[in-house]
Scaffold this active site. Structure first.
Site, short mmCIF file in Angstrom:
data_model
loop_
_atom_site.label_atom_id
_atom_site.label_comp_id
_atom_site.label_asym_id
_atom_site.label_seq_id
_atom_site.Cartn_x
_atom_site.Cartn_y
_atom_site.Cartn_z
N LYS A 158 0.83 -1.22 -0.01
CA LYS A 158 0.04 0.05 0.02
C LYS A 158 0.75 1.35 0.13
O LYS A 158 1.88 1.22 0.60
CB LYS A 158 -0.79 0.12 1.46
CG LYS A 158 -1.68 -1.09 1.34
CD LYS A 158 -2.86 -1.00 2.51
CE LYS A 158 -3.99 -2.05 2.47
NZ LYS A 158 -4.80 -1.96 3.71
N ARG A 292 -12.49 13.92 7.36
CA ARG A 292 -13.48 14.90 6.44
C ARG A 292 -14.93 14.38 6.89
O ARG A 292 -15.03 13.23 7.57
CB ARG A 292 -13.36 14.90 5.14
CG ARG A 292 -13.54 13.21 4.45
CD ARG A 292 -13.57 13.16 3.11
NE ARG A 292 -14.05 11.93 2.56
CZ ARG A 292 -13.01 10.54 2.46
NH1 ARG A 292 -11.63 11.03 2.52
NH2 ARG A 292 -13.50 9.61 2.02
C1 MV4 Z 1 -6.89 -4.47 2.49
C2 MV4 Z 1 -7.52 -5.34 2.20
C3 MV4 Z 1 -7.16 -6.64 2.44
N1 MV4 Z 1 -6.21 -7.04 3.31
N2 MV4 Z 1 -5.78 -4.53 3.49
C4 MV4 Z 1 -9.04 -0.90 -0.16
C5 MV4 Z 1 -9.08 0.60 0.33
C6 MV4 Z 1 -7.94 0.77 1.28
N3 MV4 Z 1 -8.23 1.56 1.99
C7 MV4 Z 1 -7.67 -0.43 1.73
N4 MV4 Z 1 -8.14 -1.45 1.04
C8 MV4 Z 1 -8.13 -2.67 1.41
N5 MV4 Z 1 -7.22 -3.10 2.16
C9 MV4 Z 1 -5.68 -5.95 3.69
N6 MV4 Z 1 -4.70 -6.13 4.73
C10 MV4 Z 1 -8.54 -5.28 1.07
C11 MV4 Z 1 -8.80 -3.91 0.75
C12 MV4 Z 1 -9.96 -3.80 -0.32
C13 MV4 Z 1 -11.21 -3.11 0.15
C14 MV4 Z 1 -11.43 -2.72 1.61
C15 MV4 Z 1 -12.43 -2.14 1.69
C16 MV4 Z 1 -13.42 -1.83 0.90
C17 MV4 Z 1 -13.27 -2.52 -0.47
C18 MV4 Z 1 -12.29 -3.15 -0.80
C19 MV4 Z 1 -12.05 -3.53 -2.05
C20 MV4 Z 1 -10.80 -4.10 -2.33
C21 MV4 Z 1 -9.81 -4.25 -1.32
#
Ligand code: MV4
Length: 452
Positions: A158, A292
């Site tokens: 990330k 926000r």
């Molecule tokens: C993740 C994850 C799975 N594992 N982190 C997507 C937005 C960002 N704020 C972080 N996100 C994610 N982080 C870990 N360790 C999956 C996502 C993610 C996701 C999270 C919330 C809502 C929709 C999503 C769609 C794809 C991936």
């Protein structure tokens, strides 16, 4: 209290802020681009200033023009809404330097939470659970490979400066890791000007649970229940609800306490949202904080009976929180559907243009937050949100029935909208059962097709 608030935004959120100001007897200033001359926020505000050409960078993102507009009209505060400059620390700083109150957190708080790797570290220090991963930003490929091997694949890389899904890459094994690591770094550098990345274990099917919080300038922070925003597509939320169908009062208190603890750690002022991933086993992990007011704030308003925008304005003026809720006094269930000018059967391609007919739904427990009307032309320059349909019911079942009838009686002609698609989601057995996660739409591609 403020005398005059400038709203540095457009669309439905500009109208939402104007309404709150009117209730508080505060004058308003609308700013608008050349594409937004005919917009309702211009009509409803007491004063208005054209701030430039249609592209956002020439208007809604132009800091000197926004501040000049506030100075010319005598505004003593600026509400940034969401998007545009809402989480821009430099904007908040320049507003304050011009002796105007920024309705929101301090520049320092925006910066602290804008760095997602630093926010994760702070959360860990305060005892919040985070997904296993790197302790901070990962400097080299070798260090990254080591972290990934230690926590085990799959992992997610990330961008530290990211958020909302930009600059994210998943790697399922060491081979893929080097490629994903470089791609994430490149993407982050191009999008945010910083190639800093961190690594977490990848959770396969988490739910997106976020906690609404509100802090005042007297050191008090409260939370106002969670929202479940698991129905998303490419990190765009499509449906949100409160409370979550899978969070009971005990879990609500646990996640709420964690959110309040983090916000208190930085003396957070204003409305904010702390995002968590909720795993199938009930474990929750801090993900990031948004500094926000969010698009989906109305579902929280409906089930807490609390006006978040009026409270934002009051705490920015120095008032103490009017009520400390912390997830108590919840009533019923609220659902929001985002109606976009997009075609789900064509990969959600935007569909700007003239609205030829318009009739909104109504009746008990139905709220529509929108800026459109018959004769309005949806410009192609901005996001494609047309309206938010928010329903409230005594139970989730009642709220769902209300949403179905509301969507079925919502007439918008002239542009293609996501209304029929949302109607199908509201009837899908998994959504009805509350059994959705962030992969729901990927598993159900037939929902995107016309007439199924
Ligand atoms: C993740 C994850 C799975 N594992 N982190 C997507 C937005 C960002 N704020 C972080 N996100 C994610 N982080 C870990 N360790 C999956 C996502 C993610 C996701 C999270 C919330 C809502 C929709 C999503 C769609 C794809 C991936």
């Amino acid at each position: 209290m403020f005398k005059k608030v400038l709203i540095a935004n457009r669309g439905e959120i500009a109208l939402r802020v104007i309404r709150a100001c009117k209730e508080l007897s505060i004058e308003t200033v609308a700013v608008y681009s050349e594409a937004d001359r005919e917009s309702l926020h211009v009509r409803f505000a007491d004063d208005d200033v054209c701030i430039g050409r249609a592209p956002s960078r020439d208007s809604y993102l132009n800091i000197p023009r926004l501040i000049a507009a506030a100075e010319i009209t005598g505004a003593d505060a600026i509400h940034p809404g969401y998007g545009f400059l809402a989480e821009n620390a430099e904007f908040a700083e320049k507003v304050a330097a011009s002796n105007i109150t920024f309705i929101g957190p301090t520049p320092e708080q925006i910066r602290q939470m804008g760095d997602k790797a630093a926010a994760r570290k702070l959360a860990q220090q305060r005892g919040l659970a985070t997904v296993p991963g790197s302790p901070g930003p990962v400097e080299s490929m070798e260090e990254g490979q080591q972290v990934a091997a230690d926590i085990g694949f799959p992992v997610i890389i990330k961008a530290a400066a990211g958020g909302g899904g930009k600059g994210m890459r998943v790697a399922v094994d060491a081979d893929q890791f080097s490629q994903s690591f470089n791609l994430a770094k490149q993407e982050a550098l191009a999008a945010f000007g910083s190639g800093e990345v961190y690594i977490e274990k990848y959770l396969a099917r988490p739910r997106h649970i976020e906690i609404q919080i509100m802090g005042d300038t007297h050191g008090k922070v409260m939370h106002l229940c969670e929202r479940d925003c698991s129905v998303q597509r490419r990190h765009q939320k499509l449906v949100e609800e409160a409370p979550s169908p899978v969070v009971d009062q005990t879990l609500r208190e646990d996640i709420g306490d964690a959110a309040v603890k983090l916000a208190e750690a930085i003396g957070y002022v204003g409305a904010g949202t702390i995002e968590f991933l909720l795993d199938a086993d009930g474990s929750f992990y801090f993900m990031e904080m948004n500094t926000r007011i969010q698009v989906e704030h109305p579902v929280t308003e409906m089930c807490t009976n609390f006006d978040l925008v009026k409270e934002q304005i009051a705490v920015a003026a120095g008032a103490p929180l009017t009520l400390v809720l912390n997830g108590n006094r919840l009533r019923g269930h609220a659902i929001e559907c985002r109606v976009n000018a997009e075609d789900p059967s064509r990969n959600f391609q935007p569909s700007p243009g003239l609205i030829t007919a318009y009739h909104p739904p109504g009746g008990p427990g139905v709220r529509v937050d929108t800026h459109i009307y018959a004769g309005y032309t949806v410009p192609p320059y901005y996001d494609s949100l047309l309206a938010k349909v928010i329903v409230h019911g005594n139970s989730r079942t009642e709220a769902l029935a209300r949403m179905r009838q509301a969507l079925d009686s919502f007439i918008i002609e002239g542009v293609t909208t996501t209304i029929p698609f949302l109607g199908r989601v509201m009837r899908h057995p998994d959504f009805v059962a509350g059994k959705v996660d962030t992969k729901f739409l990927e598993r159900e591609p037939q929902l995107l097709k016309d007439q199924t």
